[in-house]
Scaffold this active site. Structure first.
Site: not given
Ligand code: PGA
Length: 258
Positions: A11-13, A101, A103, A173, A179, A219, A240-241
Site C-alpha cells: 500500500n503505497w499511500k 483503511h 487513514e 491493522e 507507520g 509496520s 505500507g512504508g
Molecule cells: P505501515 O502501513 O506498514 O507503514 O505501518 C501499513 C498500512 O497502513 O497499510
C-alpha cells in the site's frame, strides 16, 4: 490445511508519482522469481494517477504482479468531484481495492456505513475488497480492541452472502502499529486474526471462514514478516512504508524462503 494462498500487498499511500511507480514495479519484478509467485500472490496499490502506467507495464511485460487500488467511491458515476468510481478501476484491470483503511476512516471521516457500501460496490464490479479493521492504542489499553474489531466486521460485512465474503480479504491493522515501527506481536496478531475468522464463521459458516484471507498490517518489515506469516490465521500482509522500496518489499514477499 485450507488452501489460502497468502496475499502480500504493498500500500503505497500518497507516495510515488508515476515515474517512481514504474521504477519500483520494474525493480520488484526483477527481484521476484517464479517460485515467489507460486508461493504467494503479490499486489501493489499505487495512487490513482499511477494506475494506468502500472497497468500498461504489467500487461506489456506479462508480470505476475497484481494491480490494486487504495480506495474508491461506492457509486458507479455521478456528481462526486474528486472521487473515483469502481467501474473506472475495473476498466484498468484492477483486481484488489483497499476499503476502509484506518487513514480513510480517521482522516477522511469514512464510517462503517460508507465502508460497507464500498465493499458492495467493489464486489459488484468483480474486484476483491481488502477490507481493513483495527483498534487505536487507547482502545487496546482499555481492553476494547476485540469489541471494536468485532463491531467493524459486523457492520462492514452487512448484507453480503457467504460466497461474496469467502472471496474477500480482511486486513487486521492495529492503528497504533501503522507507520510507527511498532508491530503487534505474532501472538497478538494471530489472536485477532483468529477472532476475525471465528466471527466470519459464526455469521457465514465454516467454509467461508476457512476461505477468507486475513492479512496483518502495521509496520511489517523484512525482519518481522516470517514470524507473522508463520501464524495459522495470518494469510498475508498489508505493507505500507516498507513496500515503497522494492528491495524491502521483495524481501517481505520472500519471507517463505528466508
Ligand atoms: P505501515 O502501513 O506498514 O507503514 O505501518 C501499513 C498500512 O497502513 O497499510
Amino acid at each position: 490445511m485450507p488452501d489460502r494462498k497468502p496475499l502480500m500487498s504493498g500500500n503505497w499511500k500518497m507516495h510515488h508519482n508515476h515515474f517512481e511507480a514504474i521504477q519500483t514495479v520494474q525493480k520488484l519484478h526483477y527481484r521476484l522469481t517464479r517460485d515467489d509467485y507460486r508461493a504467494v500472490d503479490v499486489s501493489v496499490h499505487p495512487p490513482f494517477t499511477d494506475l494506468r502506467s502500472i497497468q500498461t507495464l504489467i500487461e506489456a511485460d506479462k508480470m505476475d504482479i497484481i494491480l490494486g487500488a487504495q480506495n474508491c467511491h461506492w457509486e458507479d458515476s455521478g456528481a462526486f468531484t474528486g472521487e473515483v468510481a469502481p467501474p473506472m478501476l475495473e476498466k484498468l484491470n484492477v483486481s484488489y481495492v483497499i476499503v476502509g483503511h484506518s487513514e480513510r476512516r480517521e482522516l477522511f471521516g469514512e464510517t462503517d456505513e460508507m465502508v460497507s457500501m464500498k465493499v458492495h460496490a467493489v464486489l459488484k464490479h468483480g474486484m476483491t475488497p481488502i477490507m481493513c479493521c483495527g483498534e487505536t492504542l487507547e482502545e487496546r489499553e482499555a481492553g476494547r480492541a476485540e469489541p471494536k474489531v468485532a463491531g467493524q466486521i459486523e457492520a462492514d460485512l452487512a448484507g453480503l452472502d457467504a460466497a461474496q465474503v469467502g472471496g474477500m480479504v480482511i486486513a487486521y491493522e492495529p492503528i497504533w502499529a501503522i507507520g510507527t515501527g511498532k508491530t503487534a506481536t505474532p501472538d497478538d496478531a494471530q489472536a485477532m486474526c483468529s477472532l476475525i475468522r471465528r466471527l466470519v464463521g459464526e455469521r457465514f459458516g465454516p467454509e467461508t471462514a476457512s476461505a477468507i484471507r486475513v492479512q496483518y498490517g502495521g509496520s511489517v518489515k523484512p525482519g518481522n514478516a516470517a514470524a507473522l506469516m508463520a501464524q495459522p490465521d495470518i494469510d498475508g500482509a498489508l505493507v505500507g512504508g516498507a513496500s515503497l522500496d522494492a528491495d524491502d518489499f521483495a524481501a517481505i514477499v520472500q519471507y517463505h524462503s528466508a
